[in-house]
Design a protein around this motif. Sequence first.
Motif, PDB file in Angstrom:
ATOM      1  N   GLY A 103       6.758  42.911  50.023  1.00  0.00           N
ATOM      2  CA  GLY A 103       6.004  44.111  50.393  1.00  0.00           C
ATOM      3  C   GLY A 103       4.607  44.043  49.847  1.00  0.00           C
ATOM      4  O   GLY A 103       3.946  43.009  49.965  1.00  0.00           O
ATOM      5  N   THR A 104       4.164  45.127  49.246  1.00  0.00           N
ATOM      6  CA  THR A 104       2.823  45.174  48.670  1.00  0.00           C
ATOM      7  C   THR A 104       2.909  45.723  47.252  1.00  0.00           C
ATOM      8  O   THR A 104       3.783  46.534  46.939  1.00  0.00           O
ATOM      9  CB  THR A 104       1.875  46.082  49.477  1.00  0.00           C
ATOM     10  N   ALA A 105       1.995  45.250  46.429  1.00  0.00           N
ATOM     11  CA  ALA A 105       1.891  45.758  45.067  1.00  0.00           C
ATOM     12  C   ALA A 105       0.423  45.765  44.691  1.00  0.00           C
ATOM     13  O   ALA A 105      -0.244  44.735  44.789  1.00  0.00           O
ATOM     14  CB  ALA A 105       2.689  44.897  44.098  1.00  0.00           C
ATOM     15  N   PHE A 106      -0.066  46.925  44.334  1.00  0.00           N
ATOM     16  CA  PHE A 106      -1.468  47.090  43.925  1.00  0.00           C
ATOM     17  C   PHE A 106      -2.416  46.515  44.971  1.00  0.00           C
ATOM     18  O   PHE A 106      -3.365  45.820  44.655  1.00  0.00           O
ATOM     19  CB  PHE A 106      -1.696  46.445  42.555  1.00  0.00           C
ATOM     20  N   ALA A 138       3.424  50.305  44.532  1.00  0.00           N
ATOM     21  CA  ALA A 138       4.170  49.174  45.066  1.00  0.00           C
ATOM     22  C   ALA A 138       5.178  49.684  46.086  1.00  0.00           C
ATOM     23  O   ALA A 138       5.667  50.815  45.993  1.00  0.00           O
ATOM     24  CB  ALA A 138       4.887  48.415  43.950  1.00  0.00           C
ATOM     25  N   ALA A 139       5.482  48.827  47.055  1.00  0.00           N
ATOM     26  CA  ALA A 139       6.513  49.168  48.038  1.00  0.00           C
ATOM     27  C   ALA A 139       7.067  47.866  48.568  1.00  0.00           C
ATOM     28  O   ALA A 139       6.307  47.030  49.075  1.00  0.00           O
ATOM     29  CB  ALA A 139       5.930  50.004  49.179  1.00  0.00           C
ATOM     30  N   TYR A 140       8.348  47.644  48.402  1.00  0.00           N
ATOM     31  CA  TYR A 140       8.901  46.414  48.924  1.00  0.00           C
ATOM     32  C   TYR A 140      10.338  46.590  49.386  1.00  0.00           C
ATOM     33  O   TYR A 140      11.080  47.428  48.890  1.00  0.00           O
ATOM     34  CB  TYR A 140       8.784  45.256  47.929  1.00  0.00           C
ATOM     35  N   GLU A 141      10.660  45.793  50.386  1.00  0.00           N
ATOM     36  CA  GLU A 141      12.010  45.741  50.908  1.00  0.00           C
ATOM     37  C   GLU A 141      12.794  44.741  50.069  1.00  0.00           C
ATOM     38  O   GLU A 141      12.236  43.757  49.568  1.00  0.00           O
ATOM     39  CB  GLU A 141      12.010  45.271  52.371  1.00  0.00           C
ATOM     40  N   ILE A 142      14.075  44.984  49.968  1.00  0.00           N
ATOM     41  CA  ILE A 142      14.906  44.128  49.118  1.00  0.00           C
ATOM     42  C   ILE A 142      16.090  43.614  49.926  1.00  0.00           C
ATOM     43  O   ILE A 142      16.783  44.392  50.599  1.00  0.00           O
ATOM     44  CB  ILE A 142      15.426  44.907  47.896  1.00  0.00           C
ATOM     45  N   ASP A 143      16.291  42.307  49.870  1.00  0.00           N
ATOM     46  CA  ASP A 143      17.509  41.759  50.452  1.00  0.00           C
ATOM     47  C   ASP A 143      18.128  40.776  49.464  1.00  0.00           C
ATOM     48  O   ASP A 143      17.566  40.526  48.389  1.00  0.00           O
ATOM     49  CB  ASP A 143      17.225  41.092  51.816  1.00  0.00           C
ATOM     50  N   TYR A 144      19.255  40.208  49.833  1.00  0.00           N
ATOM     51  CA  TYR A 144      20.062  39.459  48.857  1.00  0.00           C
ATOM     52  C   TYR A 144      20.499  38.121  49.446  1.00  0.00           C
ATOM     53  O   TYR A 144      21.645  37.956  49.878  1.00  0.00           O
ATOM     54  CB  TYR A 144      21.276  40.305  48.444  1.00  0.00           C
TER      55      TYR A 144
END
Lengths: 187, 580
Positions: free
Chosen positions: B108-111, B239-245
Amino acid sequence: MVDGEVDLASRHSSEARVDLRESLEKAYVAHKDRLLTLATALTGDRGAAEDVVHDVFASLIEQPRRVRGGRNLAAFLSVCARNRALDWLRARKRRATPQAVEAVPANNPGRDDPVERASRREEEEILLAMVGGLPQELREVLALRIWGGLGFREIADLRGVAKSTAHARYRQALRNMRTQFSQRTPK
Amino acid sequence: MSEMSDRELERKLRTIRLTTSPELDARMRLLGESADVEPEAADSLGERSRRSHWAVLSRMALGTAAACLVAAAAWWLLTGHEPMGSAYAELAQAVENSQAAEWVHMRGTAFGEEFEAWLSVQPLRGFTRIGQRVSAVDLQTMTAYDPDTRTIRIQPMPEGAGQFAGASSFFEVMMQTINKARENLGAKIAEQDQVVAGKALKVFTVTFEHGSQERFTVDPAARRVVRFESTKADGTPEAAYEIDYPQDGPADIYALGVPRDARLVDLSPLKEFGDLNKRVEAARDGFGPVYRAMVYETEVRGNAHEFMGASVVYKKDGRYRIERYYVTGLEDADESEQLWQQISEGDMAALVGWLKSRRVSEVEFYDGSRRTTVRLDEEGKLKKRRGGIGKPGVGSRFPVEMNIWGRPSTLVTSLLPYVGRTTRMLPPREADSGTLVGVEHVWQGYSMYGHIQNEPGKISQYFNPARDYVCEISEFEKDTQADWQEDKNWLKDIKNSTRDQYHSERHHVLEYAQTSTGQWYAKKIRKQVCYSRSGAGGFEVITLIHVDTTRDIPDELFDPASVKSPAIFEPKSANGSASR
């Protein structure tokens, strides 16, 4: 907040403590060199001046609420540095003997000639040494005005004198320095 | 110049700006880290301004991994609430499932920058990519790739990074951290249902006391966290991010696009360095354990010795009491010289007598975890100040035990403020007291925003195995023009022309002594400080130390409450400074 200002209103929460550390870091970077120059001018000792700067920020970390309303951080730090410098002077019983202090040449991008730089550096070393040679009352007013950024009213309150007295001492300090400098034999 | 006006003189004075030494900057950093703030684990992603490029990359590596795991551990926070509702149980289960996965992948994005990270806890390791910058962390090392210089640096994990000591202990530390945060943060948790692309999700929003928020989106069907967002108190996204495994993660940083022909700089600790460090630490741990030490400092001026200060240090069962005497009370040079002569000839009774006739400037206590300082305030009343984690001495004027065992008393192992640090073992050095073993650290200079942030420097330490590993010689030097620098390009963009900076400091143990139990310590140390390569403008300080391990020290001496009367302190004037 003004750049370098620290929101010290609260340090009870962990999040606020992280913010505090970051704010203090910003404050340190913003003010460290100015405070070092102030402390060096007051003490005439570079090593002692670094101890002064350290102690000032150590105090700030321990007591963030000392910054009261109406008093900006820069002035507060200057006063703290001044107090600690005086503590050091009294502990050392050191009197106004000019010290060889390495100065930082001024930023002057348009004049990058090495000879010019060396000349500026030498001049600034001389000026700092002269500041160290002033009587303490004059030296303190000059340093607080030039590097501490304090106004004459603030300096007067700090010294317990009239504003006009603070102003007069400042002018006297400049006169002394101009006289001393004019008497130097050029190399 | 003779015709210079006041205005012109003022202008010249205002342009004078000294710069702090990296030693002071390092002291301040240590001070900040030892102050009452949360440890690095609470740090979040992203760069901080005014840091070195490498420090940015290093912190990015740490911060990313920490952020991932903080986010994970923060989920554990919710499991601690009582009573635990079904929503929390769902999230707690989601957390467990997330942690059980082989890899956690975030994108995703951070700062404001594109961000991607992978994290595995079995074993603990993580990879981060922000733009073209790539970093990796594991239990022992941090690796960071700088695309500007096409260089990969491998550094040891810094001291104090206890959260990376091991997976199980990491979560214990995180739980302690988060529990503390919970107690003070008063976080509120809200839950809401959300449908995204036809999928039913649950969103848990954690709002902290100052208004910042973290949101965890959970897939109830998979029982895993699928999205993380954070915002500042003013609503600014952080920050905003998608999480997968995924089943697999990157094998190394090259899998994240780092060119294989990038230059590799390995700053991992040497085995010999680690071995020496263990021996030094063991010697330190075994010293005492009960003693009273008297420390006396004098500055050498020609043939004269000017008193600088004294301190008395008591230690017992890991606790300290340090009485500091800053004011001289010596009215003339003759008195100062006489006292010096007596003490330097071993007449410690003279120092004891002098100390008894004086009043202390401050008393500092350390109880094994925190420090308390007692001194007078501007009104002459006792003022007790609590704070500071860690042993007294870091950054203080009379570093505790740095006198007893030489300076620095232990190996310099953590030099985070210093960029591009390399370490090497030095060839053995012969001294009158025996053969010394040495280690040297060298670091590079760097600049930011047209200003020098750190001058290049080096420090060499020599320890004496035959003297309980006292640091017999320590030599520190910082020099912007040093020939041993990797390159001097960092100087070219300096706006203020501080290109010629020099500072050196040398400590040498001139004499040793032994306690009654046979432990060695430094009896006399010479410190030489210089600010020019020619040697001009420097000064010399002699420190004398006497350690007594036979003295019975009552426990109440280590209690700050034992200091009851302002009368034992040097009075202060109304403006807050010492009276003398």
